[in-house]
Enzyme design. Structure first.
Site: not given
Length: 429
Positions: A160, A162, A167
């Site tokens: 779940h 996010k 870089d």
């Protein structure tokens, strides 16, 4: 969006865990003598999504922050996500804001075309939540995509998280899914860290665990040394961000992904509540001292006990904003919110975002999907709702931050929402 937002609850795996199975992860205090870790010249800020036609303002939108991260990427972009539905908004008229998801999707392709290596690790798709966008990126050679069969590895739950890592020096952790609705139609909050190799590299380790787990048939009993965390609750990164001293660390859930020296998400959250002496302010979509996705649901008062103890024992002012919308679990949530609201020093309100002023409405939108807490001394910004399931078997992350200015900014955002017309007495339902 969360399980009970963008998909039916039936999609979820059965989750059967009790509170006694939650253990406090061990952390090791280790001195930090490397001044190069301070990230002098680095930056940190809050990014928010405010649903269109909602009368609230923010300094930086999730859309602008994400576009900046991707457009400025030079070498690598790593995305850890529940699902991706960025292009679905193209079927709606422009006033719905679908262009935001489409633009971000195109920015990923543009980045790949200029030579940026993109990796995506996602939860296993389903019929109700297909992987059309990620499959298309993979088919055109724009991204390497891996899928985690989370239930097979952990026993229940989903990935779940996010997160964005760019870089190896820039990162995002927050509530926004990679969905056009999370940019235009859902209220979200996250943290952007820029030009900070030490902390972002420690964040990238969490991504690498997901990336490797996608190719595993079972999780290792012990994660290899490359997955050791550098910072944790008792050994926080000492940074110079925005020209100020910042203490900060990443915490993870579930326990199966707590590698050596890493703090567990629930441990960090409860520790922050226990350390509060004046105020605790919480904004989260769902809250209950239970599980949500197993049957029968089980009682899990880990957070609830900490809040009640703070209010009753230490006279801490506790304020909670919990979302009320079409997918609120009205069989479980209200009874516990009413009980908390009855405790001296605890004040609970619903947060309800009005429908669009025109038809048709967009399914699974118009909700405060943020997951954060701010006390008088520190901030917690996570990816999980607050029920047992999210901390015991669901993949999630949180940034935990001690800095007076950042805490004041997050407190200001909470106060803005608390005093808005969208905050309603818990007795309303």
């Amino acid at each position: 969006m969360i399980q009970n937002t963008f998909v039916a609850t039936a999609v979820l795996a059965t989750i059967i865990l009790c509170s006694s199975m939650v253990t406090v992860s061990s952390v090791v205090i280790r001195p930090n003598n490397d001044n190069q870790d301070k990230c002098d010249g680095g930056r940190m800020y809050i990014a928010e999504s405010i649903p269109l036609f909602v009368n609230l303002t923010t300094n930086v939108s999730t859309y602008d922050a994400w576009m900046s991260l991707i457009n400025n990427a030079q070498e690598t972009i790593d995305l850890g996500l529940f699902y991706m539905t960025l292009t679905d908004g193209a079927s709606y008229p422009s006033e719905y804001g679908g262009y935001m998801g489409t633009n971000f999707y195109k920015a990923l392709i543009t980045a790949a075309n200029r030579g940026v290596k993109i990796r995506i690790v996602q939860n296993e798709p389903s019929a109700s939540m297909p992987a059309n966008d990620t499959e298309a990126l993979a088919a055109m050679g724009a991204a390497q995509v891996r899928t985690i069969n989370w239930e097979a590895l952990v026993g229940a739950g989903i990935l779940h998280t996010k997160m964005i890592v760019v870089d190896r020096i820039n990162a995002y952790v927050g509530s926004a899914n990679f969905d056009w609705r999370s940019l235009a139609q859902v209220k979200e909050l996250g943290v952007i860290v820029e030009n900070c190799k030490s902390l972002v590299e420690d964040t990238r380790v969490a991504f690498e665990q997901y990336w490797d787990a996608a190719n595993m048939s079972q999780l290792p009993p012990k994660w290899p040394a490359k997955d050791d965390a550098k910072y944790n609750q008792t050994h926080q990164a000492q940074l110079n961000l925005n020209g100020q001293d910042v203490s900060m660390f990443l915490a993870v859930s579930p326990p199966e992904f707590v590698s050596k020296h890493r703090s567990g998400d629930i441990d960090a959250l409860v520790a922050a509540i226990n350390a509060a002496n004046q105020s605790v302010c919480i904004s989260v979509m769902d809250y209950a001292p239970t599980s949500f996705y197993n049957y029968p649901n089980t009682f899990w008062p880990v957070i609830d006990n900490a809040l009640r103890a703070a209010a009753f024992n230490r006279h801490v002012s506790v304020r909670m904003l919990i979302s009320h919308w079409n997918s609120t679990n009205m069989k479980i949530i209200p009874q516990f919110l009413h009980s908390l609201d009855a405790v001296t020093n605890i004040d609970v309100r619903w947060f309800q975002i009005p429908d669009l002023p025109f038809e048709p409405q967009v399914p699974y939108t118009r909700v405060n999907h943020a997951k954060y807490m701010v006390t008088e001394q520190q901030s917690y910004v996570g990816t999980s709702n607050w029920s047992e399931d999210y901390f015991t078997n669901t993949g999630g992350l949180s940034y935990n931050i001690i800095n007076a200015d950042f805490t004041a900014q997050l407190q200001s955002i909470f106060n803005r929402d608390w005093d808005s017309p969208y905050a309603l007495p818990v007795s309303t339902w």
